[in-house]
Design an enzyme around this catalytic site. Sequence first.
Site: not given
Length: 782
Positions: A130, A194, A476, A671
Site C-alpha cells: 500500500h 483489507d 472502486r 475499505s
Amino acid sequence: MATYCLTVARLQLALGQGARRFHVAAALDAKAKVAMSHFEPNSYINYDKLRSNIDIVRKRLNRPLTLSEKIVYGHLDDPAGQEIVRGRTYLRLRPDRVAMQDATAQMAMLQFISSGLPKVAVPSTIHCDHLIEAQIGGAQDLQRAKEVNHEVYNFLASAGAKYGVGFWKPGSGIIHQIILENYAYPGVMLIGTDSHTPNGGGLGCICIGVGGADAVDVMAGIPWELKCPNVIGVKLTGTLAGWTSPKDVILKVAGILTVKGGTGAIVEYHGPGVDSISCTGMATICNMGAEIGATTSVFPFNHRMKTYLEKTGRGEIAALVNENQDLLVPDSGCHYDQIIEINLSELKPHINGPFTPDLAHPVSDIGSVAEKNGWPLDVKVGLIGSCTNSSYEDMGRAASLAKQALDKGLKCKAQFTVTPGSEQIRATIERDGYAKVLRDVGGVVLANACGPCIGQWDRHDVKKGEKNTIVTSFNRNFTARNDANPATHAFVTSPEIVTALAIAGTLKFNPETDFLTAPNGEKFKLVPPTGDELPARDFDPGQDTYQHPPADGLGLKVDVNPQSNRLQLLEPFDKWNGNNLEDLRVLIKVKGKCTTDHISAAGPWLKFRGHLDNISNNLLIGAVNIENDAVNKIRNLLTGEFGGVPDVARHYKKHNVSWVVVGDENYGEGSSREHAALEPRHLGGRAIIVKSFARIHETNLKKQGLLPLTFSNPADYDKICPDDKISIVGLKSLAPGKPLKAVIKHSDGSSETIELNHTFNETQIEWFQAGSALNRMKELQK
C-alpha cells in the site's frame, strides 16, 4: 516456484497423518525450501475436521447446505452447540489464517503488541503493497518507497519476526494476488485486514475482510465472531466469449444489488456457466464483491481451480482437494435467500461509474450516457492492473489488443499504466513479452503494488478541480479516490475495455462495433481479445521477496521511537463510566454517501497509519456537512466559529465535550480500514448515529468502544439539527435486541425523544463496557 512440488506420500510419512489432512511444509529438499519457504510449519487445513463439523451441522439443521455454509459452519468453534440462524445469530469461528497489508498491519501489530501475547496462534503474514506511490515506473518507485518508508517496513519486519508473522517485502506484490498464488485453496477460511480479501473466493475459500482488532482476536487464538450470513446465489449459465470478461459479471451484479445489496450475505456463484471462467477470473468477481457490501463471495471447486493450483506449485493440494470435492460444492437442493440468474452468453461488456461502482452501463451505451450527463468524453488515462485484474490472463488479453494497434501503427491516445499483481506476474509477463508490448503501445509498467487504485498516484497531467475522465480495471471509483481530484470521473471496467478506450482516447468508442483509423488512413476494427489463462511454461517466480519468521523470536525487540511521526504505541481507551451519555454535541451531520475514504482518507495519509494521533488529522475531512454543503468546514459550537472537522473535534476533546456523528445510508462503505473507527474514538467521539452501516465499519466501531446506532425510523435523521445536544439513555440496561433512546435537545429549548437500534450481542456489550475489545481481552488475561 511451480517447479518444486511436494509429494503427498512424503508429507504423510513426515507427519503420520491421514490422506485428507494436508500440512503445507514438511520434509522439503534443500532446493524446495528456497522456493516454498513462505509456508509456515503449522499451516494446514484438516479436511477430516471440516467433514466432521459439516456432518454435525447438517444433521442438526436437517437440510442440504450451500457451499459457503459448509466452509463457514465447518470452522465453527462449537458445531454441536452453536446456534445457527442466518442473518440473526453470531457465529464463533476458528479461521485458518490471517493476512494483513502494510497500511492496516501497522495498527493491527500495534494492537497485538498491546495485548501482551508472545506469539500469534495461527499462521499470519504481512504484505507490503500500500505504501508505494506511482510516480515514474516500477523500479524507481519501489526504491523511493523503500527509502521513504524505511521506518515502517523495519517495524513490520521486526514485529513479524518477534511474533511469528511472515513478512512479504515491498515489491512482492498485492496482498490478494500473493494469497491466491500461495495460501488460498478450497475450504480454507482466511481473514484479512483489507476489504478485498474475498478475492480468495476464486479458489473456493471463504476469505473475509476485517479490521485490525478482529485480526488480533484470531492471532490471539480467540474464536472470531461473525453474524451468520445470509446466502445470495448467483446462477451462471451460458459461456463467456468475445469482449465479455469475468469483470463484466460483477459489474452486472453490482448494478443489480447496488453498493449495499450484499450486506450481511455471502454471494455464492454456481451453475454450468462457472466452468467457462478461469480461476483468476473467478477471483476478480469475488474481489469486487466488496463493492456490493457482501461479507464475501465464493465459487465451487472445479477443474479451473485444480489447474491453477497445479500451475502455482500446489499439485498435491489439488489432488487432496479432488478427494474431498464433495465438501467444496453446494449440496443438491440447498436454499439461497435470493437468486440472481445471469446468462454469460448474453452478457455484454460493462463499464460502471462515475463516483460509485454500482452505476452500471453497457459499454455500447456509455458514450451517449456521458454526453447526456455532461461527463468528459476524452479519456485522459487508462489504468490496468490492481488486486482485481492483474493476472497473467488479464495482461495477456490486454497485450493482444495492444499488439493489434501496434501492427497498424497506432499507440494509445490516453496515458496508459500497467500494474502487475505480484512479482511472479511481473517476471512472467516480462519473460513472455507482454510487458514489452504494453510499453510499446505507450504504457508505463508500475511497481507490483496497489498504486493508483488506492490513491498512491503522483498525478500531474491535470490540475486539482479540473474535470476529466479516467478508466480503470480497479474496483472502486469513489470521489477523489484515485488521484485526490474530486472532479475526476473514474469508470471501472475490464482490462480489455480499458486498453481499447486508452487506444481510442474516448468514451464514445465501442470496440465491438466501432472502427479505429491507422496513420495511413486505413479503418480497422479490433479483434476480440485473447490470452492464455496460464503461462505455457511455469511461472517465473522472479526475485525472492519473503522473510520467514524465526522459530523463536522472544529475544527480539521491536522499537518504536517516541519522537516518530509515523509510529506510535497505543494507549488504552477509557472505560465506560456506567452512566448515560448526556448532552453530546453533534460534531457533524453528514449529507449523503460517506465511505471510509470520506472518514479517513488514504493517499498521502497512508504514511500515518501507524500513528493514531497524526492520522486523526484527516477525520471526516471528505464528508459533506449538511449545514453548508461544504467539506471539512463545520461550526464549533463552543466558539461559534467554523473550522476543520478534526480541529473542532480536538477542541471539544480539550474541553471535555463528547460528541456524536450523524450520518446517512450505508455509512462506512468501502475499505476495512479501522482508522475510520479509531480516529473518532481517539478524538472524543462516543456514538455514530446513522440510517444504516456497512458491515465491516459497524464491527470496527464496536471493537473500539463506540456505539454504532441506527434510527428505528430512518426519517428521524431529519429531526436532528447540527446545533442539537443529544443524550443517549438506557445504557445501564444495554442488552441484545433492546433499543436505546435518544433525547434530542434543540437550541430553542424544545426536545424530542427517538428510538435507536443496535446489533450488539453479549460479548460486544462487554467490549463497550471495557472501553474496547482490546481492553476486554486484557481483562480476561488477568
